[in-house]
Design a protein around this motif. Structure first.
Motif, PDB file in Angstrom:
ATOM      1  N   LEU A 125      56.702  52.764  42.464  1.00 42.51           N
ATOM      2  CA  LEU A 125      56.099  53.614  41.436  1.00 42.51           C
ATOM      3  C   LEU A 125      55.590  52.871  40.206  1.00 42.51           C
ATOM      4  O   LEU A 125      54.612  53.320  39.601  1.00 42.51           O
ATOM      5  CB  LEU A 125      57.086  54.710  41.033  1.00 42.51           C
ATOM      6  N   PRO A 126      56.187  51.750  39.790  1.00 36.34           N
ATOM      7  CA  PRO A 126      55.610  51.046  38.638  1.00 36.34           C
ATOM      8  C   PRO A 126      54.172  50.584  38.847  1.00 36.34           C
ATOM      9  O   PRO A 126      53.473  50.288  37.875  1.00 36.34           O
ATOM     10  CB  PRO A 126      56.549  49.846  38.455  1.00 36.34           C
ATOM     11  N   HIS A 127      53.713  50.555  40.089  1.00 40.21           N
ATOM     12  CA  HIS A 127      52.360  50.105  40.389  1.00 40.21           C
ATOM     13  C   HIS A 127      51.350  51.249  40.398  1.00 40.21           C
ATOM     14  O   HIS A 127      50.157  51.011  40.631  1.00 40.21           O
ATOM     15  CB  HIS A 127      52.334  49.400  41.746  1.00 40.21           C
ATOM     16  N   PHE A 128      51.819  52.478  40.141  1.00 39.30           N
ATOM     17  CA  PHE A 128      50.955  53.643  40.246  1.00 39.30           C
ATOM     18  C   PHE A 128      50.943  54.449  38.961  1.00 39.30           C
ATOM     19  O   PHE A 128      51.886  54.425  38.172  1.00 39.30           O
ATOM     20  CB  PHE A 128      51.411  54.530  41.412  1.00 39.30           C
ATOM     21  N   ALA A 158      63.571  61.591  38.207  1.00 42.13           N
ATOM     22  CA  ALA A 158      64.778  60.892  37.768  1.00 42.13           C
ATOM     23  C   ALA A 158      64.572  59.387  37.814  1.00 42.13           C
ATOM     24  O   ALA A 158      64.993  58.649  36.912  1.00 42.13           O
ATOM     25  CB  ALA A 158      65.963  61.302  38.642  1.00 42.13           C
ATOM     26  N   HIS A 159      63.921  58.912  38.860  1.00 40.72           N
ATOM     27  CA  HIS A 159      63.665  57.473  38.988  1.00 40.72           C
ATOM     28  C   HIS A 159      62.716  56.999  37.889  1.00 40.72           C
ATOM     29  O   HIS A 159      62.905  55.915  37.318  1.00 40.72           O
ATOM     30  CB  HIS A 159      63.068  57.180  40.360  1.00 40.72           C
ATOM     31  N   ALA A 160      61.683  57.807  37.616  1.00 44.01           N
ATOM     32  CA  ALA A 160      60.728  57.434  36.574  1.00 44.01           C
ATOM     33  C   ALA A 160      61.408  57.351  35.214  1.00 44.01           C
ATOM     34  O   ALA A 160      61.148  56.430  34.429  1.00 44.01           O
ATOM     35  CB  ALA A 160      59.580  58.438  36.536  1.00 44.01           C
ATOM     36  N   LEU A 167      54.580  57.881  34.353  1.00 42.31           N
ATOM     37  CA  LEU A 167      54.103  58.309  35.668  1.00 42.31           C
ATOM     38  C   LEU A 167      53.795  59.794  35.665  1.00 42.31           C
ATOM     39  O   LEU A 167      54.626  60.612  35.262  1.00 42.31           O
ATOM     40  CB  LEU A 167      55.168  58.015  36.732  1.00 42.31           C
ATOM     41  N   ARG A 168      52.601  60.144  36.121  1.00 40.22           N
ATOM     42  CA  ARG A 168      52.243  61.532  36.315  1.00 40.22           C
ATOM     43  C   ARG A 168      52.741  61.963  37.694  1.00 40.22           C
ATOM     44  O   ARG A 168      52.449  61.299  38.684  1.00 40.22           O
ATOM     45  CB  ARG A 168      50.731  61.683  36.236  1.00 40.22           C
ATOM     46  N   ALA A 188      57.492  68.131  37.744  1.00 40.10           N
ATOM     47  CA  ALA A 188      56.055  67.929  37.907  1.00 40.10           C
ATOM     48  C   ALA A 188      55.335  68.194  36.594  1.00 40.10           C
ATOM     49  O   ALA A 188      55.748  69.051  35.811  1.00 40.10           O
ATOM     50  CB  ALA A 188      55.512  68.844  39.000  1.00 40.10           C
ATOM     51  N   ASP A 189      54.256  67.467  36.365  1.00 45.15           N
ATOM     52  CA  ASP A 189      53.450  67.715  35.171  1.00 45.15           C
ATOM     53  C   ASP A 189      51.957  67.754  35.462  1.00 45.15           C
ATOM     54  O   ASP A 189      51.135  67.799  34.560  1.00 45.15           O
ATOM     55  CB  ASP A 189      53.759  66.709  34.068  1.00 45.15           C
ATOM     56  N   ALA A 190      51.593  67.773  36.739  1.00 42.76           N
ATOM     57  CA  ALA A 190      50.213  68.001  37.156  1.00 42.76           C
ATOM     58  C   ALA A 190      50.254  68.920  38.371  1.00 42.76           C
ATOM     59  O   ALA A 190      51.076  68.722  39.277  1.00 42.76           O
ATOM     60  CB  ALA A 190      49.514  66.689  37.486  1.00 42.76           C
ATOM     61  N   PHE A 191      49.361  69.906  38.394  1.00 48.10           N
ATOM     62  CA  PHE A 191      49.466  70.974  39.376  1.00 48.10           C
ATOM     63  C   PHE A 191      48.106  71.249  40.003  1.00 48.10           C
ATOM     64  O   PHE A 191      47.152  71.599  39.306  1.00 48.10           O
ATOM     65  CB  PHE A 191      49.994  72.249  38.707  1.00 48.10           C
TER      66      PHE A 191
END
Length: 225
Positions: A125-128, A158-160, A167-168, A188-191
């Motif tokens: 995830l750090p790459h995205f 939780a990981h983020a 991270l979105r 979630a923060d994008a739907f």
């Protein structure tokens, strides 16, 4: 909160008009690209996206449900997409492709389909910039939301937080006035919303209602995103 109407639910005979119809209420326009190989459906490709880019000011959130994304994905970035998301299941080297997308001018997103565990991808995830979690099986619009898939959203959020990642986390599938609060509470923060927006009498009002429901769910005790 990001509301991204999906043109999969729009009238394909007038895509430019349909895109402009949600500009006053949406943040992104979600563009579903399917190749009839990775998923059993065929929608639109790069030439249509390139033309549609001239029809609206909305940032494009291109979701590539295709095989061999390393061949095609950078082209969508070069065509002006704001965010290009490809599927983990279809990519041999997700990190390399994320770098290619950024070099081509877009943000990079990783998608996780219904039957794919999210845990093997958490360390990537750090790459995205975006993690798209399907809340249905990828390939068709109009499916029923699967609330059990929100466990993936919780795990990713939780990981983020643990890694202090910017991270979105996006959810796609069955998002409506009845389901968006649960997705927001999960982190979630994008739907992505197709039918819920384009089947409404007033698509802009539908976007605004979805945003209000998501924001209310978070402010009244859901996850902080």
């Amino acid at each position: 909160m990001i509301i991204a109407p999906s043109i999969l639910a729009a009238d394909f005979s007038k895509l430019g008009e349909e895109a402009r119809a949600v500009e006053a209420g949406a943040d992104w326009l979600h563009v579903d690209v399917m190749d009839n190989h990775f998923v059993p459906n065929l929608t639109i490709g790069l030439p249509v996206v390139t033309s549609l880019r001239q029809a609206t000011s909305l940032p494009f959130d291109c979701h590539l449900m295709i095989e061999n994304p390393q061949r095609w994905a950078p082209g969508y970035a070069e065509a002006g997409a704001y965010n290009v998301t490809f599927h983990a299941e279809a990519s041999e080297d997700p990190i390399a492709l994320a770098k290619d997308l950024r070099r081509a001018g877009s943000l990079a997103g990783l998608a996780i389909d219904r039957d794919t565990l999210v845990e093997p991808y958490l360390d990537l995830l750090p790459h995205f910039d975006t993690l798209l979690i399907m809340t249905i099986k990828a390939g068709f619009g109009g499916q029923q939301f699967m609330p059990e898939l929100l466990d993936k959203v919780r795990a990713a959020r939780a990981h983020a937080k643990t890694g202090h990642l910017d991270l979105r986390i996006e959810v796609d599938g069955g998002i409506s006035a009845d389901t968006i609060a649960a997705a927001a509470e999960a982190g979630a923060d994008a739907f992505v919303a197709g039918t819920a927006v384009y089947s409404a009498a007033d698509p802009v009002a539908a976007c605004r209602k979805l945003r209000a429901l998501a924001e209310s769910a978070v402010s009244t005790g859901g996850s902080s995103v």
